[in-house]
Write a protein that holds these residues in place. Sequence first.
Motif, mmCIF file in Angstrom:
data_model
loop_
_atom_site.group_PDB
_atom_site.id
_atom_site.type_symbol
_atom_site.label_atom_id
_atom_site.label_comp_id
_atom_site.label_asym_id
_atom_site.label_seq_id
_atom_site.Cartn_x
_atom_site.Cartn_y
_atom_site.Cartn_z
ATOM 1 N N GLN A 14 54.644 38.104 49.574
ATOM 2 C CA GLN A 14 53.651 38.841 49.933
ATOM 3 C C GLN A 14 53.419 38.886 48.270
ATOM 4 O O GLN A 14 51.986 38.555 48.435
ATOM 5 C CB GLN A 14 53.274 40.643 50.478
ATOM 6 N N ASP A 15 54.266 39.470 47.895
ATOM 7 C CA ASP A 15 53.712 39.255 46.338
ATOM 8 C C ASP A 15 54.767 38.401 45.576
ATOM 9 O O ASP A 15 54.468 38.400 44.293
ATOM 10 C CB ASP A 15 53.720 40.834 45.379
ATOM 11 N N GLY A 16 54.616 36.975 45.940
ATOM 12 C CA GLY A 16 55.738 35.792 44.979
ATOM 13 C C GLY A 16 56.949 36.606 45.572
ATOM 14 O O GLY A 16 57.991 35.569 45.076
ATOM 15 N N SER A 54 62.779 39.138 38.867
ATOM 16 C CA SER A 54 62.101 39.567 37.580
ATOM 17 C C SER A 54 62.505 39.041 36.169
ATOM 18 O O SER A 54 61.878 39.709 34.619
ATOM 19 C CB SER A 54 61.581 40.953 37.665
ATOM 20 N N SER A 77 48.937 36.582 36.544
ATOM 21 C CA SER A 77 47.969 37.827 37.489
ATOM 22 C C SER A 77 48.995 37.210 39.106
ATOM 23 O O SER A 77 49.315 36.756 38.908
ATOM 24 C CB SER A 77 47.061 36.823 37.408
ATOM 25 N N GLY A 78 48.422 38.159 39.744
ATOM 26 C CA GLY A 78 48.954 38.009 41.425
ATOM 27 C C GLY A 78 48.715 36.355 41.874
ATOM 28 O O GLY A 78 49.888 35.846 42.071
ATOM 29 N N ARG A 87 51.998 34.325 40.271
ATOM 30 C CA ARG A 87 53.116 34.624 41.167
ATOM 31 C C ARG A 87 52.778 34.288 41.943
ATOM 32 O O ARG A 87 53.746 33.607 42.125
ATOM 33 C CB ARG A 87 53.108 36.755 40.629
ATOM 34 N N LYS A 88 52.088 34.273 42.891
ATOM 35 C CA LYS A 88 51.888 33.686 44.539
ATOM 36 C C LYS A 88 52.230 32.547 44.524
ATOM 37 O O LYS A 88 53.226 31.875 44.879
ATOM 38 C CB LYS A 88 50.763 33.652 45.303
ATOM 39 N N GLU A 119 51.333 36.617 54.229
ATOM 40 C CA GLU A 119 50.059 37.136 53.886
ATOM 41 C C GLU A 119 49.807 36.269 52.411
ATOM 42 O O GLU A 119 49.922 37.078 51.289
ATOM 43 C CB GLU A 119 50.019 38.609 53.801
ATOM 44 N N GLY A 166 45.771 40.287 48.369
ATOM 45 C CA GLY A 166 45.553 41.267 47.300
ATOM 46 C C GLY A 166 44.807 39.612 46.232
ATOM 47 O O GLY A 166 44.729 39.644 45.650
ATOM 48 N N LEU A 167 44.603 38.551 46.557
ATOM 49 C CA LEU A 167 43.678 37.709 46.057
ATOM 50 C C LEU A 167 42.455 37.938 46.169
ATOM 51 O O LEU A 167 41.880 37.922 47.244
ATOM 52 C CB LEU A 167 43.886 36.163 46.017
ATOM 53 N N SER A 207 55.107 50.195 37.219
ATOM 54 C CA SER A 207 56.112 49.223 37.808
ATOM 55 C C SER A 207 57.214 49.857 38.321
ATOM 56 O O SER A 207 57.443 50.618 37.428
ATOM 57 C CB SER A 207 56.489 48.065 36.413
#
Lengths: 299, 382
Positions: free
Chosen positions: A124-126, A130, A179-180, A183-184, A203, A207-208, B347
């Motif tokens: 979902q968020d990539g 990290s 940014s989101g 990241r995707k 999904e 969130g975009l 975070s």
Amino acid sequence: MTDATGMPPPDNGGQTNGQGAGNPGTNGAGDAGRAEVPPILTITGLRTQFGTSVIHDNLDFSVQPGEVMGVVGGSGTGKSVLIRTIIGLNKPTAGRIAVFGRDLASLSAAETTAMQSRWGVLFQDGALFSSLTVAQNIEVPMKEHSDLPPELRQELIDVKVSMVGLPPDAAHKYPAELSGGMRKRAGLARALALDADILFLDEPTAGLDPIGAANFDILIGDLQRALGLTVVMVTHDLDSLYAICDRVSVLVDKRVKVGTIEELMHEPDPWIQEYFGGPRGRAAAGSAERSGTAPQSAG
Amino acid sequence: MSAAEELLAASSLEVVRDGPRLILRFIGDWTTGELAKHDPALRSLDSQGAQQAVLDLTHCGTVDSAGAWVLDRTAGDLKERGLVVEVAGAAPAVETLMGTVAARRVKCPPAPKADNPLVAVAVRLGRETLRISREAADLLSFLGLTVTVMARTLARPWRIRLTPLISQMEQTGFNALPIVGLISFLVGVVLAYQGADQLAQFGAQIFTVNLVAVGILREMGILLTSIIVAGRSGSAFTAQIGTMKVNEEIDAMRTLGLDPMEVLVMPRVIALVLVLPLLTFYADIMGLLGGAVMATIVLDITFFQFARQLADAVTVETLAVGIIKAPFFAFIIGMIGCYEGLQVTRSAESVGQQTTRAVVEAIFLVIVLDALLSIFFSVIGF
């Protein structure tokens, strides 16, 4: 690990489709030829159960090579669970899942690894690592599952980064600096690092903002056509469904109903009626009609 | 048919010189897994003085985007060397793929170079110094804030939130009993054993009791308990408050007119201040018990003798010296746990960082304060 990517496909439905080579008909989603080609992914009699709550019961589902399959359903109907079950993060209680004609349960550990390098997953968020930069993230599957020399890896990273529409200077940034939407895209580049045959998207547009979501739809459509990908995507985004999905499966009553959007509109099920016939569904249908359904324009 | 299948099984590259033409025959599947063995050869391709090159893809099987990139790069390289390049026999899909990849030929800038190591050390030293001094200042102002809010709360005790207070006392005090008891008991055992070994050289085994009693009651009991509580509860405070911070619960609280200092920090700090002296007393008893058990086994000192020697060795003041430090240590541990929790950014990663930091800082400050108090007590002759 030599057979990781160069795995000879013995009884492999993807052989004819491959990576787009030898199958120029991928573009039109193969309406005519669909029936003859064996499905790339088949699920029969799937049952998923957490404790006493049954998520899927006797679920049958199949995906044809080269098609874009949308998976929709109300909250808690197990859309993400379905994807997680297919990619092996979740053990099914019962049922058979076959990818490229091979039963996942019967694979040895080495064969499972080989299989995993043939599908790409966008969480979902990539779900980027990290502590690594974007370039290093894309390099992870290449390093792990192939013996490509470093120089070539670097070139391929360049290709992937620009293929998903990231600016070149994003390659050395860390996920937290993106940014989101970026990241995707980076997650998509990592999913495509080894030229997966099947792409699972969880999904992708959540969130975009609407513009970012539309661009992401176009990107997925473009890549799907260029690389001859088979795409299975969980989505809530009706616009995405209209824009890029060839067929849609709806999770209702622990099973799926599959069809094109027009076919599904004739389903009597109240949830499906509400979903496609509701104000948002009608609005998405209207805007898809105005823009000519599929975003062919972007290159 | 079997020959053709064999041909497709693996990839190979044939380079043939045909008059002025150089023919590169790409055979089989050109996919990611196959490229490693061809890439060096293609990079150092000898054009053998040819003017034309033909990339013959007639016998090419599956090509993926990495394969297409290598094909396209080879064609580009040959063109750059002044050859006329022709791609023959490519399936339409391969051609499209090569086109797609060629259009995406954007080179990413090289990774930024790391600083000179000496400079990096200096930079880091400076940055850390700044961070520590800033944090010390912040901590000092948080101390002031906590004291103010505490005074305000104690002035109106009916405003103390009883339910969270009791729940915190249970979590930080009651639930810590097993581990605190076990560790103190074992330290009592160790002290008695080591002490007996040394004191036996002077034939003064009986003074083992003095050693254990003074050691446990004055220092070890309180210090061990504080360190365990800092690890158990200080970290829990940071993690709890930090997670709430990540979920924007703290912000939600503020918008609802609730003061996080009053709702979150006060119950925790007060609970710890109330509970740590009790825990310390319990740890003292368990430590003495450990010493007594060891003395009975190794030194043949009976419990009765132990008790009599204990009465000679220590007074109630000795016990008080240890326990009087407890509220101060508790205040430090609770305050730092809450402070670091509130420092969490949005975070999940920072929750872990701040938790580590909270434990390290709390233990450090507890020991510093203990040293200061020891000096203070010896100066006033306590």
